[in-house]
Every structure is written in structure tokens, then in C-alpha cells.
Design a protein around this motif. Sequence first.
Motif, PDB file in Angstrom:
ATOM      1  N   ASN A  49      -4.583  -2.158  -9.643  1.00  0.00           N
ATOM      2  CA  ASN A  49      -3.387  -3.451 -11.199  1.00  0.00           C
ATOM      3  C   ASN A  49      -2.696  -1.774 -11.983  1.00  0.00           C
ATOM      4  O   ASN A  49      -2.840  -3.205 -13.196  1.00  0.00           O
ATOM      5  CB  ASN A  49      -4.030  -4.539 -11.203  1.00  0.00           C
ATOM      6  CG  ASN A  49      -3.021  -5.795 -11.675  1.00  0.00           C
ATOM      7  OD1 ASN A  49      -1.474  -5.742 -10.979  1.00  0.00           O
ATOM      8  ND2 ASN A  49      -3.393  -6.538 -13.037  1.00  0.00           N
ATOM      9  N   ILE A  50      -3.182  -1.509 -12.240  1.00  0.00           N
ATOM     10  CA  ILE A  50      -2.431  -0.320 -13.267  1.00  0.00           C
ATOM     11  C   ILE A  50      -1.402   0.806 -12.674  1.00  0.00           C
ATOM     12  O   ILE A  50      -1.209   1.531 -13.710  1.00  0.00           O
ATOM     13  CB  ILE A  50      -3.855   0.056 -13.523  1.00  0.00           C
ATOM     14  CG1 ILE A  50      -4.220   0.840 -12.502  1.00  0.00           C
ATOM     15  CG2 ILE A  50      -4.543  -0.648 -14.657  1.00  0.00           C
ATOM     16  CD1 ILE A  50      -5.610   1.908 -13.497  1.00  0.00           C
ATOM     17  N   GLY A  51      -0.533   0.615 -10.692  1.00  0.00           N
ATOM     18  CA  GLY A  51       0.324   1.396 -11.074  1.00  0.00           C
ATOM     19  C   GLY A  51       0.454   1.980  -9.542  1.00  0.00           C
ATOM     20  O   GLY A  51      -1.195   2.782  -9.447  1.00  0.00           O
ATOM     21  N   LEU A  52       0.843   2.567  -8.707  1.00  0.00           N
ATOM     22  CA  LEU A  52       0.575   2.683  -7.558  1.00  0.00           C
ATOM     23  C   LEU A  52       1.242   3.895  -7.086  1.00  0.00           C
ATOM     24  O   LEU A  52       2.457   4.636  -8.328  1.00  0.00           O
ATOM     25  CB  LEU A  52       1.433   1.447  -6.638  1.00  0.00           C
ATOM     26  CG  LEU A  52       1.007   0.219  -6.368  1.00  0.00           C
ATOM     27  CD1 LEU A  52       1.795  -0.311  -5.747  1.00  0.00           C
ATOM     28  CD2 LEU A  52      -0.595   0.325  -6.096  1.00  0.00           C
ATOM     29  N   ALA A  53       0.817   4.930  -6.486  1.00  0.00           N
ATOM     30  CA  ALA A  53       1.487   6.364  -6.007  1.00  0.00           C
ATOM     31  C   ALA A  53       2.973   6.032  -5.629  1.00  0.00           C
ATOM     32  O   ALA A  53       3.366   4.815  -5.193  1.00  0.00           O
ATOM     33  CB  ALA A  53       0.636   6.649  -4.793  1.00  0.00           C
ATOM     34  N   PRO A  54       3.749   7.316  -5.546  1.00  0.00           N
ATOM     35  CA  PRO A  54       4.855   7.242  -6.214  1.00  0.00           C
ATOM     36  C   PRO A  54       5.802   5.717  -4.794  1.00  0.00           C
ATOM     37  O   PRO A  54       6.032   5.144  -5.096  1.00  0.00           O
ATOM     38  CB  PRO A  54       5.562   8.163  -5.795  1.00  0.00           C
ATOM     39  CG  PRO A  54       4.569   9.005  -6.361  1.00  0.00           C
ATOM     40  CD  PRO A  54       3.239   8.632  -6.102  1.00  0.00           C
ATOM     41  N   TRP A  55       5.225   6.405  -2.951  1.00  0.00           N
ATOM     42  CA  TRP A  55       5.636   6.040  -1.957  1.00  0.00           C
ATOM     43  C   TRP A  55       5.268   4.464  -1.904  1.00  0.00           C
ATOM     44  O   TRP A  55       5.828   2.871  -1.236  1.00  0.00           O
ATOM     45  CB  TRP A  55       4.799   6.711  -1.156  1.00  0.00           C
ATOM     46  CG  TRP A  55       5.488   7.888  -0.777  1.00  0.00           C
ATOM     47  CD1 TRP A  55       5.603   9.298  -0.298  1.00  0.00           C
ATOM     48  CD2 TRP A  55       7.499   8.036  -0.455  1.00  0.00           C
ATOM     49  NE1 TRP A  55       6.035  10.364  -0.043  1.00  0.00           N
ATOM     50  CE2 TRP A  55       7.258   9.235   0.071  1.00  0.00           C
ATOM     51  CE3 TRP A  55       8.464   7.320   0.623  1.00  0.00           C
ATOM     52  CZ2 TRP A  55       8.944   9.818   0.793  1.00  0.00           C
ATOM     53  CZ3 TRP A  55       9.806   7.346   0.865  1.00  0.00           C
ATOM     54  CH2 TRP A  55       9.702   8.902   0.750  1.00  0.00           C
ATOM     55  N   ASP A  56       3.935   4.090  -2.672  1.00  0.00           N
ATOM     56  CA  ASP A  56       3.883   2.548  -2.228  1.00  0.00           C
ATOM     57  C   ASP A  56       4.282   1.849  -3.721  1.00  0.00           C
ATOM     58  O   ASP A  56       4.916   0.984  -3.062  1.00  0.00           O
ATOM     59  CB  ASP A  56       1.936   2.931  -2.782  1.00  0.00           C
ATOM     60  CG  ASP A  56       1.275   3.037  -1.296  1.00  0.00           C
ATOM     61  OD1 ASP A  56       1.661   3.010  -1.017  1.00  0.00           O
ATOM     62  OD2 ASP A  56       0.275   3.642  -2.050  1.00  0.00           O
ATOM     63  N   CYS A  57       4.890   2.286  -4.365  1.00  0.00           N
ATOM     64  CA  CYS A  57       5.490   1.924  -5.789  1.00  0.00           C
ATOM     65  C   CYS A  57       7.096   1.424  -4.617  1.00  0.00           C
ATOM     66  O   CYS A  57       7.392   0.418  -5.107  1.00  0.00           O
ATOM     67  CB  CYS A  57       5.868   2.468  -6.873  1.00  0.00           C
ATOM     68  SG  CYS A  57       6.613   2.371  -8.296  1.00  0.00           S
ATOM     69  N   LEU A  58       7.595   1.763  -4.082  1.00  0.00           N
ATOM     70  CA  LEU A  58       9.140   2.100  -3.502  1.00  0.00           C
ATOM     71  C   LEU A  58       8.452   1.062  -2.188  1.00  0.00           C
ATOM     72  O   LEU A  58       9.448  -0.309  -2.564  1.00  0.00           O
ATOM     73  CB  LEU A  58       9.317   3.410  -3.027  1.00  0.00           C
ATOM     74  CG  LEU A  58      10.526   3.172  -2.104  1.00  0.00           C
ATOM     75  CD1 LEU A  58      11.364   3.048  -2.624  1.00  0.00           C
ATOM     76  CD2 LEU A  58      10.562   4.655  -1.314  1.00  0.00           C
ATOM     77  N   SER A  59       7.542   1.240  -1.840  1.00  0.00           N
ATOM     78  CA  SER A  59       7.306  -0.110  -0.797  1.00  0.00           C
ATOM     79  C   SER A  59       7.008  -1.397  -1.472  1.00  0.00           C
ATOM     80  O   SER A  59       7.808  -2.652  -1.463  1.00  0.00           O
ATOM     81  CB  SER A  59       6.050   0.065   0.156  1.00  0.00           C
ATOM     82  OG  SER A  59       6.464   1.196   1.107  1.00  0.00           O
ATOM     83  N   MET A  60       6.770  -1.262  -2.365  1.00  0.00           N
ATOM     84  CA  MET A  60       6.198  -3.243  -2.757  1.00  0.00           C
ATOM     85  C   MET A  60       7.496  -3.101  -4.123  1.00  0.00           C
ATOM     86  O   MET A  60       8.081  -4.286  -4.022  1.00  0.00           O
ATOM     87  CB  MET A  60       5.146  -2.490  -4.158  1.00  0.00           C
ATOM     88  CG  MET A  60       4.391  -4.095  -4.407  1.00  0.00           C
ATOM     89  SD  MET A  60       3.378  -4.907  -4.095  1.00  0.00           S
ATOM     90  CE  MET A  60       1.574  -4.127  -3.517  1.00  0.00           C
ATOM     91  N   GLY A  61       7.989  -2.078  -4.565  1.00  0.00           N
ATOM     92  CA  GLY A  61       9.434  -2.380  -5.424  1.00  0.00           C
ATOM     93  C   GLY A  61      10.722  -3.110  -3.903  1.00  0.00           C
ATOM     94  O   GLY A  61      10.794  -4.184  -4.674  1.00  0.00           O
ATOM     95  N   VAL A  62      10.336  -2.398  -3.550  1.00  0.00           N
ATOM     96  CA  VAL A  62      11.168  -3.538  -1.912  1.00  0.00           C
ATOM     97  C   VAL A  62      11.151  -4.807  -1.898  1.00  0.00           C
ATOM     98  O   VAL A  62      11.576  -5.518  -1.207  1.00  0.00           O
ATOM     99  CB  VAL A  62      11.794  -2.261  -1.173  1.00  0.00           C
ATOM    100  CG1 VAL A  62      12.188  -3.012   0.416  1.00  0.00           C
ATOM    101  CG2 VAL A  62      12.246  -0.974  -1.209  1.00  0.00           C
ATOM    102  N   SER A  63       9.313  -4.567  -1.273  1.00  0.00           N
ATOM    103  CA  SER A  63       8.841  -6.069  -0.831  1.00  0.00           C
ATOM    104  C   SER A  63       9.037  -6.934  -2.730  1.00  0.00           C
ATOM    105  O   SER A  63       9.197  -8.219  -1.807  1.00  0.00           O
ATOM    106  CB  SER A  63       7.699  -5.956  -1.050  1.00  0.00           C
ATOM    107  OG  SER A  63       6.750  -5.977  -1.976  1.00  0.00           O
TER     108      SER A  63
END
Length: 218
Positions: free
Chosen positions: A32-46
Motif C-alpha cells: 500500500n505504498i505505491g506499485l511498480a510501473p506496469w502494476d500501477c498501470l493495471s491498477m489504474g485501469v482497473s
Amino acid sequence: MQTKAVIIKEILASALGLFIFSIGVYLTIKANIGLAPWDCLSMGVSYRLGMSYGIVHTIISILILIIDILLKEKIGYGTILDALLVGNYVDLIDHIIPMPAFHSIPISCIMVIAGLFIMGYGQYFYMAAAQGCGPRDSLLIALGKRFPKTPIGIVQTVIVGIALLIGWILGGPVGIGTVISVFGMGTALQIVCRLLHFEPRDVVHKNVLETNRIFFQK
């Protein structure tokens, strides 16, 4: 000599490695302190589409896989399994063993680091199986070939930078965990490989046709 039994073992090893990798991804999410770039993208889209992280991750992976194929990169069964399994594995882990999000920064940092090492261990199994690179790694290789005068590190930075920017714009979590992931993922993998006396660059990956030829040979 490669046999059907060896091929089956390699594919199972790929699936196991991807599951271990997914456990690491899950820990970095729950930190819960930020994600790696690709995971951040997936989470943002979700967040935007109201879909689970796993489904979005799978959709993005399949789209990247299609791009890899169009760019004529070597695609193995491991590449396909990576695209189809990782996101769904994360959703499955969250369903079977749900973990609350952490709210202590020191503990969260430890969780991210632990997640990166678990991911590295999973990558070891996956890469040693020699069934192809993941879709994102294949994309990096493909673009690297098309910009031969550009250092591969810069190509990778541009790719993950774009993924991170889009993810951040869509509301994906960016924070100290993102920084740790960007700079720590490669280091964790390198340490794991040294501990296991494994050199990824020595692995000769097989594409789908090569694997089929071995498996179906008389």
C-alpha cells in the motif's frame, strides 16, 4: 536430449514460477505504498473500469503479446502462460488468502522488498524453464532491436516511464513503493540468481513451434 517429459516439466516449472512471482506481486500491492510501473498501470485501469486487477493485467498482457507477435519476437509457451496466468493468480491469491492493506510505512517497505525477492525467485523458475520471455520483456527486446543505437536501459526507462505515467494519470498508486520497485527489482533478481548460481543470459529459449516439434516428434 529434449523429450516430451522434459517439455511437460518445463511448462509446469513456468506455471509454478509465475505463481511464485504472483505472490510477490500480491505482497507489493498490499504494502500500500505505491506499485511498480506496469502494476500501477493495471491498477489504474482497473479503478477506471471497475474490473479486478487480475482481469485488467491479463488484458494488457494479451495486448502486449499481440504487439510482440506483430513485431516478430520469439513467443514461447512461457510467454503465453505469463500473459494468461499472473493477473489471475493474483486475483486467486487475494480470494483464497485475503490480506488487509498495510498502513505502517516501515512494515510496508519490508513487504515490498520481500515481494521483490519472491518475484525474483519466481523469475528464476520461469526463466530456467526456457519456454520464452514474458510479454513485457519481449516488447523491450523488440523495441531495442528497432533502436539499436539507443542503450537498452534507456529503451526500458521510456517503456516503464510511459506505463507509469498512464497509470498515475488513471489513479494508479505511486509512492515510495514505486521507487523501491523500479530500482530494486533488478537488484533482487540479480541476488537471487547469484545465490542459485543461475545465469539468465545462458538460457536458450524455445518458441512454440520448437516446443511442438520436440513434443510431437515420433
